[in-house]
Enzyme design. Structure first.
Site, PDB file in Angstrom:
ATOM      1  CG  HIS A   1     -11.082  39.229  20.644  1.00 18.51           C
ATOM      2  ND1 HIS A   1      -9.922  39.339  19.914  1.00 18.51           N
ATOM      3  CD2 HIS A   1     -11.638  38.057  20.299  1.00 18.51           C
ATOM      4  CE1 HIS A   1      -9.802  38.273  19.145  1.00 18.51           C
ATOM      5  NE2 HIS A   1     -10.835  37.476  19.357  1.00 18.51           N
TER       6      HIS A   1
ATOM      7  NE  ARG B   1     -16.294  31.275  28.637  1.00 11.84           N
ATOM      8  CZ  ARG B   1     -16.449  31.949  27.505  1.00 11.84           C
ATOM      9  NH1 ARG B   1     -16.908  31.352  26.426  1.00 11.84           N
ATOM     10  NH2 ARG B   1     -16.161  33.221  27.436  1.00 11.84           N
TER      11      ARG B   1
ATOM     12  N   GLY C   1     -15.642  33.888  21.265  1.00 10.60           N
ATOM     13  CA  GLY C   1     -15.634  34.924  20.247  1.00 10.60           C
ATOM     14  C   GLY C   1     -15.447  34.409  18.830  1.00 10.60           C
TER      15      GLY C   1
ATOM     16  CG  MET D   1     -18.462  29.804  15.796  1.00 11.51           C
ATOM     17  SD  MET D   1     -19.165  28.218  16.007  1.00 11.51           S
ATOM     18  CE  MET D   1     -19.217  28.129  17.765  1.00 11.51           C
TER      19      MET D   1
ATOM     20  CE  LYS E   1     -22.248  31.011  24.522  1.00 13.31           C
ATOM     21  NZ  LYS E   1     -22.284  31.775  23.273  1.00 13.31           N
TER      22      LYS E   1
ATOM     23  NE  ARG F   1     -25.707  33.705  24.740  1.00 20.63           N
ATOM     24  CZ  ARG F   1     -25.437  33.561  26.031  1.00 20.63           C
ATOM     25  NH1 ARG F   1     -26.368  33.091  26.860  1.00 20.63           N
ATOM     26  NH2 ARG F   1     -24.232  33.861  26.486  1.00 20.63           N
TER      27      ARG F   1
ATOM     28  CE1 TYR G   1      15.594   7.719  27.268  1.00 16.24           C
ATOM     29  CE2 TYR G   1      15.874   5.471  28.066  1.00 16.24           C
ATOM     30  CZ  TYR G   1      16.210   6.476  27.183  1.00 16.24           C
ATOM     31  OH  TYR G   1      17.141   6.261  26.211  1.00 16.24           O
TER      32      TYR G   1
ATOM     33  CB  CYS H   1      16.186  10.532  22.571  1.00 17.91           C
ATOM     34  SG  CYS H   1      16.828   9.813  21.065  1.00 17.91           S
TER      35      CYS H   1
ATOM     36  CB  SER I   1      17.570   5.618  22.637  1.00 21.52           C
ATOM     37  OG  SER I   1      17.089   6.929  22.530  1.00 21.52           O
TER      38      SER I   1
END
Ligand code: ADP
Ligand code: MG
Ligand code: MG
Length: 896
Positions: A456, A340, A105, A107, A26, A96, A862, A842, A774
């Site tokens: 909110h 933001r 929201g 804090m 902020k 703030r 992979y 995997c 694998s």
């Protein structure tokens, strides 16, 4: 400590966007907007470092910091031509919170600070608006009482409600000066009663205590939960912004609102948002009144709208991203209070990223880097079967798209509790507050009767990708009865309801959900990802249908086909049981002969669907008793046999035999027992049947002209000799079934799953018999930690995570320090013997972003994940490649 005091307070004009870590998001963005010459009320930021200091000092601000704040405040007074605490023309500020990572929201913020019994008079006189001044004062006392003095908000809400009843109105705007004055008196009495102290009149005390309260709010429970969910580090701390007030509650040419520079629900390039006339800051977010869509501002205050529009576009160009902007209009003049990068759902994220590339604002690589892959998951799982909709009960605002179905609950705690019991829940509330966050996380969907698209509930749900409907005004809650009324229907706690967050429809009952289609933007993004990534993406698929789905999502092979899943099918299980319970080889072989064609048919289906792509088939893995009936159930049946029935003795004997066999097969610790290749070595006929089925299927498919690429994977090898033995069987059977000629044509591979630590340690020996490794990271994690997953997750692991003994659940995010080391060792060991050894992963980790990055770094070929995570893995693989490349560019490879 060094003698030179650190600068811990920065005026907005001293900062910029790059100072994010020091000033918080902020603060850094307020500073950046000032630099851009935008209309921002002046102020200054107390750094995150000061917050960390505060905690180090045991929850106290230092003299030094107070001095720096006082000096900054002096400069602010000069700039504004007002004096803090002055009874003629008082300077008022907001205090703030603002952390490095946006936590909307979570804090606390206090507005109108600097008001007391004297300054409120000054404000009234100076503005010629006593009603306004006392409105500010009551708001201030409430927020201060709540945030700084820790008095629960509902005490104030109740007093406000009583006042409204006395005044005979629902609306804040209709309250008179005298009304507010009476409310202020009762607020003060409430504070005196709750804290034993009068409401502080000293404005400096107000300020310092508020700063400390904001520091402290960093550790409030909801902020902690939010950080945990979003994996934000706890040590960051929050900055505090002290900013001169502007007033949206000065009358009808004033107001406040929130806009997004594009639509955060679908990404459309239009201004999106809401505002309220004659209101202050929190009113919009809190859902106190249902706000107006921003388009209405174009008619109401065209000049302000145009200004806002151009600012939104300017900020978007500047930050090269969609912005979420807070603004206030004071007597017709626009002020910006925050900007933001806006939270958006997956669909919007994709569209915005693709649009920004085509608008020339960002590169393909940037657009890929920005995708939050964890959200894609939701993108690929939504919609509902429209034909099954019986009754639409009501329609609210479509605040976060996607369909969700569950049992309705009316409070966050119940949502959590029911979710723990394995129920799917929908949280329905008048509006949500940050205190409901844990309930929202536990819910499939969120429904509110009040509040708009930026309330909110909406913001948080969109951030989490949870479907949400807001402002559904047709709902009436009946608290005592734990029920709600919609359109004449009463839904009690536990009743099923379905939400369509895409259209805002609330639907009665449980409607079957349907998977979503790929959007053109997602397809585009995936193409870009494929151009960039070097890691291949395979899928885990146990049947032809999954194989087909995965291929549609772009899977380049099957990394894990678990044959036992084929054994569990209801029509097959009896045959499997016969096979297991057989008294002798002959009997067992009879059962196996029946199973063979079934397995063969499955493999044929999979080979056809994966024409031209590798299919890794794992031979039977789980312990045999998993396929057998439950022993308690058998004992119960035995005890319930009826003595009179002539068939009872025969049945009894049968059951007893069964019970004996099940007991024989029972293992104390099946995870470490006779499973995987151990089973295949003790009962070679089982593996032989599976191997035969694979080659018979391959033979059939080859005859159809299909390019078959089977890769046979032997599970749970811990010693090279195990693999040597089974590889021998495989080669022999291949030759027998295909004949010498065809067994050369069919380029099949034999490899192993590395999932026992000893296998990783002896990779150089094992690789002699393996064409590929694998990594079965589920078992490898279990065995490296020595945790059985089911026991760990059900018992101690949660405690470990709460106490931060472990940073993450190692079954979700690969433990690179421990398990990862074994993988690295096995890859290196294997490749010293066979430089081009194929390696992959995997486990469930194959679909996790951080784990994919690790695979890229370790040079695996992979990753393999479930079909629906394939698109996500393709993007994560591209991100991993970009990140590794960027890291290499930063540190050129060391010269050897
Ligand atoms: P959050 O992080 O919860 O959004 P903010 O600090 O942004 O909290 O403030 C809450 C509300 O108060 C926002 O609507 C914001 O625009 C408003 N607000 C904050 N500071 C001021 C100020 N100086 N003047 C007017 N409104 C303000
Ligand atoms: Mg804000
Ligand atoms: Mg395993």
């Amino acid at each position: 400590m060094s003698g030179v005091p650190h600068k811990q307070v920065f005026a907005f004009q001293e900062g910029h966007a790059q100072m994010l870590h020091l000033l918080g998001g902020k603060g850094a963005n307020l500073a950046e907007m000032v630099r851009l010459g935008l209309p921002v009320p002046p102020g200054f930021t107390v750094t995150t470092e000061a917050c960390r200091d505060f905690y180090e000092q045991g929850g106290q601000t230092t003299e030094e910091l107070r001095g720096q704040i006082a000096a900054a405040l002096k400069r602010l007074e000069l700039e504004k031509g007002q004096v803090f605490g002055d009874s003629c023309n008082p300077l008022l500020v907001s205090v703030r919170s603002g952390s490095v990572t946006s936590m909307p929201g979570m804090m606390d913020t206090v507005l109108n600070l600097g008001l007391n019994d004297a300054t409120v008079e000054g404000l009234a006189n100076h503005t010629h608006n006593a009603r306004f001044a006392y409105d500010c004062y009551r708001r201030f006392i409430q927020m201060y009482g709540n945030v700084v003095l820790n008095i629960e908000g509902f005490h104030f809400e109740r007093l406000l409600h009583e006042l409204k009843q006395q005044e005979g109105t629902e609306l804040d705007q209709a309250i008179t000066v005298e009304g507010w004055q009476r409310l202020i008196a009762s607020y003060k009495a409430c504070i005196l009663q709750k804290t034993g102290r009068v409401f502080p009149q000293d404005v400096n005390e107000q300020l310092y205590l508020a700063v400390e309260a904001v520091f402290r709010s960093w550790h409030n429970p909801r902020a902690q939960i939010y950080r945990k969910v979003h994996q934000i580090p706890d040590h960051q701390g929050t900055a505090v912004n002290i900013q001169s007030m502007v007033f949206g509650n000065m009358g009808d040419d004033s107001g406040t609102g929130v806009i997004f520079s594009r639509n955060p629900s679908n990404g459309e390039n239009v201004l999106f948002g809401e505002y309220l006339v004659n209101a202050q800051g929190e009113d919009v977010v809190a859902g106190v009144r249902t706000p107006m869509p921003i388009a209405a501002l174009e008619n109401e205050m065209p000049a302000v709208y145009n200004h806002l529009y151009s600012v939104a576009k300017q900020l978007e160009r500047h930050y090269k991203d969609m912005q979420d902007i807070e603004f206030t209009v004071e007597n017709g003049k626009l002020y910006l209070l925050q900007t933001r990068s806006g939270k958006r759902n997956a669909q919007a994220a994709m569209k915005i990223a693709v649009d920004l590339v085509s608008e020339g604002s960002i590169s393909k690589e940037d657009s890929l880097r920005r995708i939050e892959v964890s959200h894609l998951d939701q993108l690929l799982h939504r919609g509902m079967d429209e034909s099954k909709i019986t009754q639409v009960l009501a329609t609210g605002l479509p605040a976060s798209p996607g369909a969700a179905t569950g049992q309705v609950v009316f409070d966050a705690d119940t949502a959590v509790e029911w979710n723990r019991m394995g129920k799917r829940v929908i949280l329905a509330r008048q509006e949500t507050t940050p205190e409901d966050i844990h309930g929202m996380i536990a819910s499939e969907g969120v429904l509110t009767s009040r509040g708009g698209m930026t309330s909110h509930a909406a913001v948080v749900a969109r951030g989490m990708g949870t479907p949400c409907i807001c402002g559904c005004e047709g709902i009436q809650f009946m608290e005592k009865e734990k029920a709600m009324q919609i359109a004449g229907h009463v839904l009690k706690e536990g009743d099923w309801v379905t939400l369509d967050g895409t259209t805002g429809r609330v639907i009665e009952g449980s409607i079957p959900l349907r998977e979503a289609e790929m959007t053109p933007e997602l397809t585009q993004m995936l193409e870009w990802a494929d151009e960039i990534r070097t890691l291949q993406v395979y899928t885990n698929a146990d049947n032809p249908k999954d194989a087909e789905t995965a291929r549609r999502f772009g899977a380049e092979g099957i990394g894990l086909c678990r044959t036992e899943h084929m054994f569990f099918a209801p029509e097959r299980l009896p045959v499997v049981q016969q096979m297991i319970l057989a008294d002798n080889i002959g009997e067992r072989n009879r059962a196996l002969t029946q199973l063979l064609p079934m397995q063969q048919a499955d493999f044929e289906g999979i080979f056809r669907n994966m024409d031209g792509l590798p299919v890794t088939i794992r031979l039977l893995d789980p312990p045999l008793h998993e396929f057998l009936p439950n022993i308690e159930e058998l004992l119960r049946q035995l005890s319930q046999l009826n003595g009179e029935d002539p068939e009872t003795p025969a049945k009894k004997k049968e059951l007893q035999v069964l019970i004996r066999k099940v007991r024989l097969l029972h293992e104390t610790n099946p995870m470490l027992g006779q499973r995987g290749c151990r089973l295949g070595i003790v009962y070679p006929e089982i593996y032989d049947m599976q191997i035969e089925a694979i080659f018979l299927a391959a033979d059939t498919c080859m005859a159809e002209g299909i390019d078959v690429r089977p890769e046979l994977m032997v599970p749970l090898v811990g010693h090279a000799a195990e693999l040597q033995l089974i590889r021998g069987r495989i080669e022999e059977i291949a030759k027998r079934i295909l004949g010498a000629e065809k067994s050369k044509v069919l380029a099949y591979k034999v490899g192993t799953m590395i999932e026992v630590p000893r296998a990783a340690l002896t990779a150089k020996q094992i690789v002699q018999y393996a064409d590929f490794f694998s990594f079965g990271t589920n078992d490898l994690t279990q065995m490296t930690f020595g945790y059985s997953r089911d026991d760990a997750e059900g018992k101690f692991l949660t405690r470990y995570l709460d106490q931060k003994l472990l940073p993450q659940n190692p079954f979700q995010v690969l433990d690179t320090d421990g398990v990862g080391q074994l993988i690295e060792m096995a890859v290196a060991g294997g490749r010293t013997v066979k430089p081009s050894l194929k390696t992959g992963i995997c486990g469930e980790h194959g679909g996790d972003k951080a784990s994919i990055l690790f695979c890229q770094r370790t040079g695996l070929n992979y990753v393999s994940c479930s079909p629906f995570r394939v698109p996500l893995a393709r993007i994560a693989a591209a991100q991993a490649q970009l990140e590794v490349k960027a890291a290499e560019e930063r540190t050129p490879a060391a010269v050897l």
